[in-house]
Scaffold this motif. Sequence first.
Motif, PDB file in Angstrom:
ATOM      1  N   LYS A 333       8.057   3.264   3.347  1.00  0.00           N
ATOM      2  CA  LYS A 333       7.144   3.261   4.493  1.00  0.00           C
ATOM      3  C   LYS A 333       6.922   4.679   5.014  1.00  0.00           C
ATOM      4  O   LYS A 333       5.803   5.039   5.411  1.00  0.00           O
ATOM      5  N   SER A 336       4.552   6.430   2.800  1.00  0.00           N
ATOM      6  CA  SER A 336       3.171   5.951   2.941  1.00  0.00           C
ATOM      7  C   SER A 336       2.423   6.638   4.082  1.00  0.00           C
ATOM      8  O   SER A 336       1.190   6.698   4.064  1.00  0.00           O
ATOM      9  N   ILE A 367       2.999   0.332  10.781  1.00  0.00           N
ATOM     10  CA  ILE A 367       3.790   0.614   9.564  1.00  0.00           C
ATOM     11  C   ILE A 367       5.199   0.046   9.648  1.00  0.00           C
ATOM     12  O   ILE A 367       5.703  -0.538   8.668  1.00  0.00           O
ATOM     13  N   ASN A 372       2.862  -5.055   9.650  1.00  0.00           N
ATOM     14  CA  ASN A 372       2.527  -4.497   8.342  1.00  0.00           C
ATOM     15  C   ASN A 372       2.422  -5.609   7.296  1.00  0.00           C
ATOM     16  O   ASN A 372       2.898  -6.691   7.479  1.00  0.00           O
TER      17      ASN A 372
END
Length: 372
Positions: A333, A336, A367, A372
Amino acid sequence: MALQDEIELKAKQIHTDGYSLSIGELMSLYRDREIDIHPEFQRFFRWSPNQKTKLIESILLGIPIPPIFVSQREDGVWDVIDGLQRLSTILEFSGLLRDSEGNIKAASKLNGTDYLPSLEGKYWQKDDDLPNSFDQTQRLIIKRSKLGVQIIKKESDKDTKFELFQRLNTGGTALTEQEIRNCILVMINKDFYTWLSELSQSPNFQSVLPISDRAVEEQYDVELALRYFVYKSITLEEVNSTKDIGKLLTDKMVEFASDENFDYEGEKANFDKVFELLNSALGEDAFRKWEPQKNKFTGAFSISLFEVIVTGFGKNSELYNNTAESQAELAEKIKSISLNQVFIDNSGNGKRASTRLPHFLPLGTQIFGNEN
């Protein structure tokens, strides 16, 4: 409200007085603990031996010294809000200055100057080195010299002394914004300052912050610890209503420190868990940008990444644990974020925190949260 009405309203909230006191009288007030220069501040006000010598030289030569500003507390004691380094220098040289434990610090000695080269190696009074001690005449010159004292009376609005402290100490000083906040924090709630400072030194927190020694010296790690608690607690409305994140940090800090119900244990537990997991997952790469082409994290510490991560992960840390699977998920995460278009569009040079945060608060929740 019209400008003149605003002026008259605010002017009524500030009550001041002024005196001219001899340095000897100020020494007596300090000795009797009737004036507080907060020894915790001494680490933030960094005068060199030459600067200290120049002050003593100026007093000896009769060169006017700027006034000091104090705020009268409810118990009558004066808090020094400007002029701390000047007073500390005089008290240290005369052998009166106390450290944060209440112990008398070793008296300082002077350097020679262009005007008074014979100041080299001189002490206020050293019984085992009288040739290098000031004589009675020289000590009396200093003790009888006058300093202006501007007093903010206790009847003034409670925020006046903190506002004045900021204004007087953000001009030609070497203090960073966080060093100024730390001083304000000591005056409001010393225990909160100690708590925050100790958290900033925790091993897991330090391990994920690849910042320079100079940044640490200037209390940037303490500022980041404060930002953590502010960012995970602020609302989008609060962010959108300010153009100055520095002021928001100060205001929220004062709010936390003044809150008798602030949950020290719970907030510490959350802080410890978050940075333990970040350290376990990525170590010092936690706040560096991910470059998939190079298959590695690169660059220096990114405040933009810090903002996204702490606003999202800090609020949702209960969703993560120390298992290998959870740590791998956390790392992915974080990777990302660097590739997210919202992050790309709102980070980088020229993007201020006040314009970044309205985008980063919802991005962090998206996120790291359940969305998410």
